[in-house]
Design a protein around this motif. Structure first.
Motif, PDB file in Angstrom:
ATOM      1  N   PRO A   1     -11.504  11.416  -4.239  1.00 45.62           N
ATOM      2  CA  PRO A   1     -10.713  10.366  -3.592  1.00 45.62           C
ATOM      3  C   PRO A   1      -9.255  10.479  -4.037  1.00 45.62           C
TER       4      PRO A   1
ATOM      5  N   ASN B   1     -13.449  -2.743   4.273  1.00 44.23           N
ATOM      6  CA  ASN B   1     -13.099  -1.344   4.441  1.00 44.23           C
ATOM      7  C   ASN B   1     -13.725  -0.519   3.323  1.00 44.23           C
TER       8      ASN B   1
ATOM      9  N   SER C   1       1.355  13.188  -0.564  1.00 41.68           N
ATOM     10  CA  SER C   1       0.186  12.740  -1.309  1.00 41.68           C
ATOM     11  C   SER C   1       0.167  13.347  -2.708  1.00 41.68           C
TER      12      SER C   1
ATOM     13  N   ARG D   1      -6.927   9.294   8.337  1.00 37.87           N
ATOM     14  CA  ARG D   1      -8.093   8.429   8.486  1.00 37.87           C
ATOM     15  C   ARG D   1      -9.160   9.070   9.352  1.00 37.87           C
TER      16      ARG D   1
ATOM     17  N   THR E   1       0.829  -1.181   0.000  1.00 32.43           N
ATOM     18  CA  THR E   1       0.000   0.000   0.000  1.00 32.43           C
ATOM     19  C   THR E   1       0.869   1.238   0.000  1.00 32.43           C
TER      20      THR E   1
ATOM     21  N   GLN F   1     -13.762   2.637   3.129  1.00 32.65           N
ATOM     22  CA  GLN F   1     -12.991   3.851   2.902  1.00 32.65           C
ATOM     23  C   GLN F   1     -11.788   3.637   1.969  1.00 32.65           C
ATOM     24  N   ARG F   2     -11.376   2.398   1.762  1.00 36.03           N
ATOM     25  CA  ARG F   2     -10.272   2.105   0.848  1.00 36.03           C
ATOM     26  C   ARG F   2     -10.689   0.951  -0.058  1.00 36.03           C
ATOM     27  N   TRP F   3     -10.737   1.224  -1.354  1.00 36.89           N
ATOM     28  CA  TRP F   3     -11.024   0.187  -2.328  1.00 36.89           C
ATOM     29  C   TRP F   3      -9.728  -0.184  -3.035  1.00 36.89           C
ATOM     30  N   VAL F   4      -9.577  -1.467  -3.306  1.00 33.34           N
ATOM     31  CA  VAL F   4      -8.491  -1.947  -4.146  1.00 33.34           C
ATOM     32  C   VAL F   4      -9.153  -2.538  -5.384  1.00 33.34           C
TER      33      VAL F   4
ATOM     34  N   ALA G   1      -0.944   7.674   2.262  1.00 39.32           N
ATOM     35  CA  ALA G   1      -2.354   7.507   2.567  1.00 39.32           C
ATOM     36  C   ALA G   1      -2.893   8.749   3.265  1.00 39.32           C
TER      37      ALA G   1
ATOM     38  N   GLN H   1      -5.433   1.755  -5.873  1.00 45.12           N
ATOM     39  CA  GLN H   1      -5.878   1.936  -4.492  1.00 45.12           C
ATOM     40  C   GLN H   1      -6.645   3.249  -4.461  1.00 45.12           C
TER      41      GLN H   1
ATOM     42  N   ASP I   1      -8.588   5.767  -1.970  1.00 45.27           N
ATOM     43  CA  ASP I   1      -8.848   6.164  -0.590  1.00 45.27           C
ATOM     44  C   ASP I   1      -9.846   7.314  -0.598  1.00 45.27           C
TER      45      ASP I   1
END
Length: 177
Positions: free
Chosen positions: A78, A42, A164, A9, A2, A44-47, A6, A66, A68
Motif C-alpha cells: 500500500p 472506502n 508518489s 483508482r 488528503t 481502498q483508503r484507510w485513515v 494518490a 493515509q 491507499d
C-alpha cells in the motif's frame, strides 16, 4: 486533507477485498496500541489516527496516516503517508512521505529511481496494516531528535506535481538517527 500523490483508482481484486476485510475485522478485535482506524465506507483508503507513545518525543501528539491500497494488495505494498502536518522526524518529509527503513539506524536521502524500504522493495505479502503501523510507531519512538530530513525542501519541491513516494528510491547514508 488528503495527499495529491494518490495512486490511480483501480478496483480492488477479489483477493485484495478479502484480505482487507479480514484485516479490518482483526483490527476491530485487536487494534495495535496507539492507533485508531477512522471508519469510512472506502475499503481502498484507510485513515488511521496515530498517538505518540508515552515517554517518547511524540508523547501526547496525534497524527493521521493515509493508507491507499493498490488493486493487487497484498502482493503489492500500500501507499502509506502522513496526512500533513506530518511529525517532525528525520525519516518523515513535510509532505507526509515516509522513509521506513528496515534498520532504523540509517538516515534517508532520495533519488528518483525505484523505492527501497519496507513499504516498497522490502514489502512482503505477510505484512499487514497493523505491522506497518507498529513499524511506524517504533520508528517514531526511537527518534532522539525532532527534525526534518536534511533534503526535505528539495524532496518536497520535486514532489509538487503529485509524485508518489512509491516513485522514490531511498538511500541510507548514516547512523545518527
Amino acid at each position: 486533507m488528503t495527499s495529491t500523490a494518490a495512486p490511480s483508482r483501480k478496483v480492488l481484486s477479489k483477493i485484495a477485498c478479502n484480505r482487507l476485510q479480514k484485516e479490518l475485522v482483526e483490527w476491530q478485535v485487536n487494534p495495535p496500541a496507539g492507533f485508531k482506524h477512522k471508519v469510512t465506507d472506502n475499503l481502498q483508503r484507510w485513515v488511521i489516527e496515530v498517538n505518540g507513545a508515552p515517554g517518547t518525543l511524540y508523547a501526547n501528539e496525534m497524527y493521521q496516516l493515509q493508507v491507499d491500497f493498490p488493486e493487487h494488495y497484498p502482493m503489492e505494498a500500500p501507499q502509506v503517508i502522513f496526512v500533513p502536518p506530518a511529525p517532525l522526524h528525520p525519516h518523515i518529509y513535510s509532505n507526509g512521505h515516509i522513509c521506513l527503513v528496515v534498520s532504523m539506524s540509517a538516515a534517508c536521502a532520495y533519488a528518483w529511481v525505484e523505492p527501497h524500504d519496507i513499504l516498497y522493495d522490502s514489502w512482503s505479502p505477510a505484512m499487514t496494516v497493523s505491522s506497518i503501523c507498529i513499524s511506524i510507531l517504533s520508528m517514531l519512538s526511537s527518534s532522539t531528535v525532532k527534525q526534518r530530513p536534511a533534503d526535505n525542501d528539495r524532496y518536497v519541491k520535486n514532489c509538487r506535481n503529485g509524485r508518489s513516494p512509491k516513485e522514490t528510491r531511498w538511500w541510507f547514508h548514516d547512523d545518527k538517527v
